[in-house]
Design a protein around this motif. Structure first.
Motif, short mmCIF file in Angstrom:
data_model
loop_
_atom_site.label_atom_id
_atom_site.label_comp_id
_atom_site.label_asym_id
_atom_site.label_seq_id
_atom_site.Cartn_x
_atom_site.Cartn_y
_atom_site.Cartn_z
N GLU A 165 0.92 -1.28 0.07
CA GLU A 165 0.02 -0.08 0.07
C GLU A 165 0.78 1.23 0.08
OE1 GLU A 165 -3.32 0.41 2.78
OE2 GLU A 165 -3.59 -1.83 2.08
N VAL A 166 1.85 1.08 0.90
CA VAL A 166 2.84 2.45 0.77
C VAL A 166 3.45 2.43 -0.43
CG1 VAL A 166 4.70 3.43 1.90
CG2 VAL A 166 3.10 1.95 3.62
N LYS B 34 1.04 4.25 -2.81
CA LYS B 34 1.07 5.65 -2.52
C LYS B 34 1.96 6.23 -3.12
CE LYS B 34 0.02 8.34 1.35
NZ LYS B 34 0.14 8.13 2.91
N ASP C 264 1.66 9.28 -5.70
CA ASP C 264 1.84 10.66 -5.38
C ASP C 264 1.62 11.79 -6.31
OD1 ASP C 264 2.86 12.38 -3.04
OD2 ASP C 264 4.27 12.77 -4.66
#
Lengths: 276, 276
Positions: free
Chosen positions: B47-48, B51, B55
């Protein structure tokens, strides 16, 4: 004679397109460097490039590039030998990997090598046991430059080894020469011009390298500050004359290296052509 | 008898020793960095990672990188085809000078490449008043980034084509021309089939290098986030802000591209060997 030369159509068109694009992209920008340099006085250039900090950066850049290229000279010959002469599993993958430093962006190589060799990284921890620091030292710069220079010697030596006539080696073997003697007396002299060509290309590339080095170098003045970084910081301070003067030294150095490499390459090309 | 047995045993030891050294060197210097990028990118989970990729600034940097890459690939393809045709199909004076000029962009340091464009279009240039009047910004703006990208990847396509065309010679084109074929017809029917793999590799390599260029672009970019930031420059900013996971996540995009380059290269080499 003249007619047979130009049977193929399109000389004027292709020459025209080639020269126009070359002129716009390469020649005009290079000319502006010449024009700008001509406006500077020789004394100013000398004064700029003999500042202690600049001289120190030359030393760091040339020394680390030289050592890294030496390592690549030895490893390149070994790798080329292994890839040409031996059969073993995963050989093709190994061969394909050699090109990675050409394909991987330098900034990515830079941050990856830095995180591996910093105190918290895999290698940083290991070498830390022996009290050796890699990241943010000259050793770190050398490691990054070894990475950048890997393909040059391997790719220069491989074709020569492939073409090398095995009959000389066999003759030497029949005459009772030991394997090490055959390698050093028969094979090495043949591949040396190619290996030195690769060395020259790697050396030339390494002294100008920026992206992979800035992260790992730490950039301490007099210690780990490379010349391309100095040019960069002069530019950021809008000191164009100073940046240009330092760049001239780098340019002259890389042209000398290129010239020497071309001389050697002409000799190794003779060997390559002689066999085919 | 004993002596030859000893020798072949020694040869085996040397063989596996050299293979081990080579494999270890490549694993440590090339494979490990590649794996490290992926591991670091996913360190905090998928998930990170997503993200970081999604961005806002990453997306904007990707778009700018794609724009510069598109320009570089199109212009260098046109140039590469015409230049390779000119150099290999005709005899003329100054050929050596022409090929040297074509290779200059890869022999100068990327920082110096950036510098010459600053000198050409920057504040101290005599073109600058004209540019200002026309309200065109080149240095520290997108056009500068595009120009720098074109410059540093300039010879990549012509370089791949020239050796292949040189080896192929001019007989087939001359025959086609004598039979009355037009230039486009000769090129597409006679020449292009020989160079299609080398051409593909050249285009892919040019794409990868254009996307990954750091030094020259860094000089010409104003480092304005969301405006003049390319992917590699974005990686630098993230890394220097200690945002390691996003830095490696963005890097992983570029790593995938590098791996594609390596795969295509070995395919090209395979076809080249089969044809030759």
């Amino acid at each position: 004679m003249k007619r047979s030369k130009r049977v193929i159509p399109g000389f004027g068109l292709s020459m025209g397109v080639t020269l126009s694009i070359l002129g716009l992209v390469v020649v005009i920008p290079l000319a502006s460097l010449v024009v700008f340099t001509a406006q500077m006085s020789f004394a100013d250039i000398i004064k700029t490039i003999t500042r202690d900090r600049i001289l120190a950066s030359f030393r760091v850049s040339f020394l680390t590039a030289f050592i890294a290229s030496l390592i690549n000279l030895v490893m390149g010959v070994i790798l080329a030998w292994v890839l040409v002469r031996y059969k073993f599993p995963f050989k093709r993958i190994l061969d394909g990997m050699i090109e990675l430093p050409f394909a991987l962006p330098t900034a990515v190589a830079g941050i990856t090598l830095t995180s591996l060799t910093a105190d918290t990284g895999l290698f940083g921890k290991f070498f830390g046991i022996f009290g050796v620091k890699i990241a943010y030292t000259r050793i770190g710069i050398t490691v990054a430059l070894v990475f950048i220079g890997i393909p040059f010697v391997v790719r220069a030596v491989q074709p020569v080894l492939e073409k090398l006539d095995a009959s000389y080696e066999e003759a030497a073997g029949v005459l009772g020469a030991s394997r090490s003697k055959i390698f050093f007396k028969v094979i090495l002299p043949e591949i040396m011009p190619a290996a030195l060509t690769g060395f020259g290309l790697a050396f030339g590339r390494c002294i100008g390298e920026y992206g992979s080095v800035v992260f790992i170098a730490g950039n301490k003045p007099f210690e780990t500050e490379i010349t391309p970084l100095i040019i960069m910081s002069e530019l950021q301070e809008y000191d164009y004359p100073s940046a240009t003067a330092i760049a001239l030294v780098m340019l002259i150095a890389s042209f000398v290296i290129l010239f020497a490499t071309n001389l050697i390459q002409a000799r190794s090309a003779k060997i390559l052509k002689g066999d085919s | 008898m004993d002596k030859t047995q000893d020798q072949s045993k020694n040869a085996k030891i040397v063989k596996w020793l050299l293979i081990s050294i080579s494999t270890l060197f490549i694993a440590v210097m090339l494979l490990l960095p590649l794996v490290t990028v992926i591991i670091e990118a996913f360190r905090q989970g998928f998930e990170v990672y997503l993200k970081a990729i999604a961005d806002e600034y990453t997306v904007k940097a990707t778009l700018l990188t794609l724009e510069a890459t598109l320009f570089a690939v199109v212009i260098n393809t046109v140039f590469g085809l015409f230049a390779a045709w000119t150099v290999t199909k005709f005899k003329f004076h100054g050929k050596k000078l022409l090929t040297t000029l074509i290779d200059i962009p890869v022999t100068v340091s990327p920082i110096i490449a950036g510098l010459i464009f600053v000198l050409t279009f920057g504040r101290q240039s005599f073109i600058y008043p004209l540019l200002e009047k026309a309200d065109v910004k080149i240095v520290f703006a997108v056009p500068g980034i595009v120009l720098a990208t074109i410059f540093v990847t300039f010879p990549f396509i012509s370089r791949e084509l020239i050796p292949v065309l040189e080896a192929q010679g001019t007989d087939e084109e001359e025959a086609a021309a004598l039979m009355g074929a037009s230039l486009p017809r000769i090129f597409t029917k006679v020449t292009f089939p020989h160079i299609k793999w080398a051409f593909l590799y050249g285009v892919v390599l040019c794409t990868a290098r254009a996307m990954g260029e750091f030094g020259a672009v860094s000089v010409l970019s104003g480092h304005i986030r969301g405006k003049t930031n390319t992917l590699p420059l974005h990686v630098e900013i993230l890394f220097n802000e200690f945002k390691y996971v996003p830095a490696f996540a963005v890097s992983s995009i570029l790593v995938i591209l590098a791996v594609i380059v390596l795969i295509i290269r070995s395919v090209v080499e395979y076809h080249g060997k089969k044809d030759g």
